[in-house]
Design an enzyme around this catalytic site. Structure first.
Site, short mmCIF file in Angstrom:
data_model
loop_
_atom_site.label_atom_id
_atom_site.label_comp_id
_atom_site.label_asym_id
_atom_site.label_seq_id
_atom_site.Cartn_x
_atom_site.Cartn_y
_atom_site.Cartn_z
N THR A 1 0.78 -1.18 -0.05
CA THR A 1 0.00 0.02 -0.01
C THR A 1 1.02 1.27 0.06
O THR A 1 1.76 1.27 0.44
CB THR A 1 -0.99 -0.02 1.22
N THR B 1 -3.46 0.34 -3.45
CA THR B 1 -2.91 -0.91 -3.03
C THR B 1 -2.85 -1.67 -4.33
O THR B 1 -3.79 -1.83 -5.13
CB THR B 1 -3.81 -1.67 -2.03
N GLU C 1 -2.66 -5.57 -5.79
CA GLU C 1 -2.79 -7.00 -5.79
C GLU C 1 -3.49 -7.21 -4.40
O GLU C 1 -3.21 -8.22 -3.89
CB GLU C 1 -1.64 -7.69 -6.03
#
Length: 112
Positions: A87, A105, A107
């Site tokens: 993140t 963020t 994935e």
């Protein structure tokens, strides 16, 4: 879920397998085109997409391998670094008190 809106198992399978193939290509070919030649035209060429789609059968591919689209100009190697779901937060404030804040963020489900 409301009647008639249940996912059809075949559709779920096809979307999952197509996503698996797309992610395999993304994992190998994603790059900053200002620094690395990215074979974008080859990745979206109808013949390449048909070739990738032909790999989808009735059973799972398991681990999908990246394809070899036309236009590759360098030798690509898989990224062997450990998976880091990350993140990032960026905040900027100007002299007049105006501010912007962004969280992203990669994935993962969180981020805005």
């Amino acid at each position: 879920s409301p009647a008639g809106l249940e996912p059809v198992p075949e559709a779920v399978h096809l979307i999952a397998e197509a996503g698996r193939l797309a992610f395999a290509d993304r994992a190998l070919y994603v790059a900053d085109a200002d620094f690395v030649p990215v074979p974008v035209a080859g990745l979206v060429a109808p013949s390449y997409l048909a070739q990738r789609a032909a790999l989808i059968g009735e059973r799972s591919l398991g681990i999908a391998k990246p394809g070899q689209p036309a236009g590759i100009q360098v030798a690509y190697a898989p990224d062997r670094s450990p998976l880091r779901i990350s993140t990032s937060q960026v905040v900027a404030v100007d002299d007049w008190g105006g501010a912007v804040s962004m969280t992203t963020t990669v994935e993962a489900a969180f981020g805005s």
